[in-house]
Motif scaffolding. Structure first.
Motif: not given
Lengths: 90, 247
Positions: A18-20, A24, A51, A68
């Motif tokens: 997943l993107a986790q 980011k 976010d 994040y």
């Protein structure tokens, strides 16, 4: 000495993820800094963070998770008590 | 006790359903904030059933030409309820990517279209008023029949304003009466947010880079149209206990 077949393949995802796991918040230029004396733990910054970067600390204060946070400054703008200021990223 | 509600950010559910699958959004993204709040209101059981009709993950150029709401289609989340009824949530970032660039037009009144189509529960929401948004999503889940929620999502990249103003712009759109928050239950309108102090449309439009070419005459004309539309809406709506939030 490492040979060519021991090097890892670059730029390729080898497993389904997943993107986790991806951080980011790398591209930001500013980061929020919390002034604990002004903070009333009202959690408005937590509510408005697009976010979901603001997390509850063990002592009850809310602080941005720098993995994040993108440094948009919404939390600093929305804080009623001026407890959050945007600092230059170093 | 029904008339009172508590608006405390601390008491919201801690669960973050949006984050793990989140696509990479711009900083200060109003749409990401709206999706996060909607997911908080829905709870994880509803989210798993939902499908993105036009997915949020899709890169923007591909949305071109798929338009239904307008020249560009905002992303649409569809959640099945009982008895084949559907809750549709439209995240509108007003990206007119199609042919309409350069032409003068007023935005399509999607919620009004939904009311005219006979959808039992229609509501408009803005991430600038988060508790109102959460209350409407929860109400839409429990209301009988289909439901449609139109959410105006400020887009710092597309509308050309500073990323930190994202929530403020969402509030200003409501405060200037350009995007009034209401819900329509069986065709009857209820205003949900009592705007504390009306702001001129100029405040909202001048903040954004995309409206910089408007002259003062244009602004006066827009102000007139907005005032007319709002007076029409408030005349047909019932004010009363339905207010969710006072600021």
């Amino acid at each position: 000495m490492t040979t060519w077949d021991q090097n890892k393949v670059g730029c390729i995802l080898l497993e389904k993820k997943l993107a986790q796991p991806f951080k980011k918040g790398d591209k930001r230029t500013q980061k929020p800094a919390l002034d604990i004396e002004k903070c009333t733990k009202c959690a408005l910054c937590y509510l408005y963070c697009p976010d979901a970067a603001i997390r509850l600390r063990d002592d009850g204060f809310y602080e941005a998770d720098s993995d994040y946070c993108k440094g948009c400054g919404v939390c600093a703008r929305e804080c009623w008590f001026g407890a959050i200021t945007m600092m230059e990223e170093r | 006790m029904d008339r009172f509600a508590v608006f405390v950010p601390k008491l919201l559910p801690r669960e973050e359903s949006f984050l793990p699958d989140a696509p990479i959004s711009c900083k200060g993204c109003g749409e990401a904030l709206a999706i996060r709040l909607v997911y908080k209101a829905l709870g994880s059981a509803m989210i798993r059933k939902g499908t993105w009709k036009i997915p949020f993950k899709q890169p923007l150029p591909e949305l071109k030409g798929t338009g239904k709401a307008d020249a560009a289609m905002p992303s649409l989340l569809r959640l099945p309820k009982e008895d084949k009824q559907v809750l549709s949530i439209c995240f509108d970032n007003e990206a007119r990517l199609g042919k309409d660039i350069g032409t003068e037009f007023w935005r399509k009144r999607m919620p009004a279209v939904a009311v005219a189509e006979g959808v039992p529960y229609v509501a408009t929401a803005s991430p600038g008023y988060p508790f109102d948004l959460i209350a409407k999503v929860k109400k839409a889940c429990s209301a009988p029949g289909d439901a449609y929620i139109h959410i105006l999502c400020p887009c710092p990249a597309g509308w050309a304003f500073d990323a930190s103003l994202s929530v403020q712009v969402g509030k200003l759109a409501v405060d200037s009466n350009l995007f009034p928050l209401y819900e329509a239950i069986q065709g009857t309108y209820f205003m949900t947010v009592a705007v504390p102090k009306e702001r001129p449309v100029k405040d909202y439009l001048r903040l954004q880079g995309r409206f910089q070419q408007l002259s003062d005459a244009d602004l006066a004309e827009i102000q007139k149209t907005v005032a007319l539309e709002y007076s029409r809406l408030s005349a047909s709506s019932k004010q009363g206990e339905k207010q969710h939030e006072r600021h």
